[in-house]
Design an enzyme around this catalytic site. Structure first.
Site, mmCIF file in Angstrom:
data_model
loop_
_atom_site.group_PDB
_atom_site.id
_atom_site.type_symbol
_atom_site.label_atom_id
_atom_site.label_comp_id
_atom_site.label_asym_id
_atom_site.label_seq_id
_atom_site.Cartn_x
_atom_site.Cartn_y
_atom_site.Cartn_z
ATOM 1 N N ASN A 10 0.867 -1.178 0.000
ATOM 2 C CA ASN A 10 0.000 0.000 0.000
ATOM 3 C C ASN A 10 0.905 1.229 0.000
ATOM 4 O OD1 ASN A 10 -1.774 2.069 0.486
ATOM 5 N ND2 ASN A 10 -2.315 1.414 2.570
ATOM 6 N N LYS A 12 0.085 4.290 -0.238
ATOM 7 C CA LYS A 12 -0.533 5.494 0.346
ATOM 8 C C LYS A 12 -0.295 6.678 -0.599
ATOM 9 C CE LYS A 12 -0.051 3.283 4.773
ATOM 10 N NZ LYS A 12 0.060 3.374 6.214
ATOM 11 N N HIS A 96 -9.410 1.166 4.940
ATOM 12 C CA HIS A 96 -8.131 1.354 5.631
ATOM 13 C C HIS A 96 -8.339 2.288 6.823
ATOM 14 C CE1 HIS A 96 -4.027 2.529 6.485
ATOM 15 N NE2 HIS A 96 -3.661 1.416 5.878
ATOM 16 N N GLU A 98 -6.728 4.690 7.891
ATOM 17 C CA GLU A 98 -6.532 6.114 7.597
ATOM 18 C C GLU A 98 -7.789 6.710 6.964
ATOM 19 O OE1 GLU A 98 -2.839 5.591 5.508
ATOM 20 O OE2 GLU A 98 -1.904 5.043 7.404
ATOM 21 N N GLU A 168 -5.082 -4.806 10.636
ATOM 22 C CA GLU A 168 -4.051 -3.788 10.848
ATOM 23 C C GLU A 168 -4.336 -3.037 12.150
ATOM 24 O OE1 GLU A 168 -2.110 -2.649 6.758
ATOM 25 O OE2 GLU A 168 -3.652 -1.213 7.300
ATOM 26 N N GLY A 174 2.924 2.441 10.738
ATOM 27 C CA GLY A 174 3.878 3.530 10.582
ATOM 28 C C GLY A 174 4.598 3.917 11.863
ATOM 29 N N SER A 214 3.796 -2.010 10.243
ATOM 30 C CA SER A 214 5.249 -2.076 10.423
ATOM 31 C C SER A 214 5.854 -3.429 10.024
ATOM 32 C CB SER A 214 5.638 -1.700 11.855
ATOM 33 O OG SER A 214 5.279 -0.349 12.121
ATOM 34 N N GLY A 236 5.211 1.371 4.503
ATOM 35 C CA GLY A 236 6.533 1.954 4.284
ATOM 36 C C GLY A 236 7.523 1.053 3.562
HETATM 37 P P1 13P Z 1 3.342 0.505 7.603
HETATM 38 O O1 13P Z 1 3.830 -0.804 7.014
HETATM 39 O O2 13P Z 1 4.071 1.686 7.072
HETATM 40 O O3 13P Z 1 3.257 0.435 9.101
HETATM 41 O O4 13P Z 1 1.824 0.683 7.078
HETATM 42 C C1 13P Z 1 0.917 -0.346 7.227
HETATM 43 C C2 13P Z 1 -0.309 -0.029 6.467
HETATM 44 O O5 13P Z 1 -1.086 0.837 6.837
HETATM 45 C C3 13P Z 1 -0.556 -0.767 5.224
HETATM 46 O O6 13P Z 1 -1.840 -0.553 4.757
#
Ligand code: 13P
Length: 256
Positions: A10, A12, A96, A98, A168, A174, A214, A236
């Site tokens: 992802n 983002k 998601h 977010e 998640e 993150g 993460s 990330g």
């Molecule tokens: P990270 O791997 O950066 O923690 O993000 C996870 C995520 O939100 C994937 O959708």
């Protein structure tokens, strides 16, 4: 039950079109012969169409990060499942954290989106997960149950069997703080139990449930060795060819 693992990146709100195409060239080379896990890249909408061309013949699938549930109409700024399919997508991330947190996406909206995605023959990657406050208050299972039950409401068991769910935990996204392998396994097994109650044994046995938060090369093998964890939704670490390839490689080695 052998479920093929999925490693989804992802991105983002990262990468311009030219950055995305550079990544495509790199990942195509790096993943030759790593063919066991299913690999999905979810770039921003703007990169979808050209990435779809760039990925042709690679075996890597394309996904979007969000969708609206209508096919077309006066909905300024929105993108429909028809358009995503046309741009070459086969997966769509829905719900998601977010989007839930910053854009007020409710369980009911998530459910409408999941239905629209399935209705167009695309595969939803439906995200669920608790916040830090919720984990500390001991309500992780309650939250995950509510999100899963509402998100899957009204779906046929065969539809759920073909879906992907991503657990998640919001506090692990993150932050560099991963859920322990045991915690991730335990919540994911719990989600599978909810699917079993709601949709039956075949759906529970076939639905693929990923962990996200993460995920890095170093923690991949531990997570993937757990029986109910069917892959990862990577943020990330999916932005660099090297780390993303390493996650794919370690998953394939652990699950083969
Ligand atoms: P990270 O791997 O950066 O923690 O993000 C996870 C995520 O939100 C994937 O959708």
């Amino acid at each position: 039950m052998s479920r093929k693992p999925v490693i989804a990146g992802n991105w983002k709100m990262f990468k311009t079109v030219s950055e995305a195409l550079t990544f495509v060239r790199g990942i195509r080379q790096a993943t030759v012969g790593l063919g066991y896990a299913e690999v999905v890249l979810c770039p921003p909408f703007t990169a979808l169409a050209l990435m779809s061309e760039g990925l042709r013949g690679s075996g890597i699938s394309l996904g979007a990060q969000d969708v609206f549930w209508e096919d077309k109409g006066a909905f300024t700024g929105e993108i429909s499942p028809v358009m995503l399919k046309d741009a070459g997508c086969s997966y769509v991330i829905v719900g998601h954290s977010e989007r839930r947190q910053y854009f007020r996406e409710t369980d009911e909206k998530v459910n409408r989106k999941v239905k629209a995605v399935l209705g167009h023959g695309l595969t939803p990657i439906m995200c669920v997960g608790e916040t830090l406050d919720e984990r500390e208050a001991g309500v992780t299972e309650k939250i995950v149950r509510a999100q899963t039950t509402a998100g899957l409401a009204g779906l046929a068991p065969e539809q759920v069997a073909g879906m992907v769910i991503a657990y998640e935990p919001v506090w692990a996204i993150g932050t560099g703080r991963t859920a322990s392998d045991e915690d991730a396994q335990s919540v994911i097994a719990y989600i599978r139990d909810i699917v079993r109650e709601q949709c039956g044994e075949t759906a529970a046995g076939n639905v693929r449930i990923l962990y996200g938060g993460s995920v890095k090369p170093e923690n991949t093998a531990g997570l993937m060795s757990k029986r109910d964890i069917d892959g990862a939704l990577v943020g990330g670490a999916s932005l660099e060819v090297k780390s993303f390839t390493e996650i794919i490689k370690r998953t394939s080695e652990t699950r083969r």
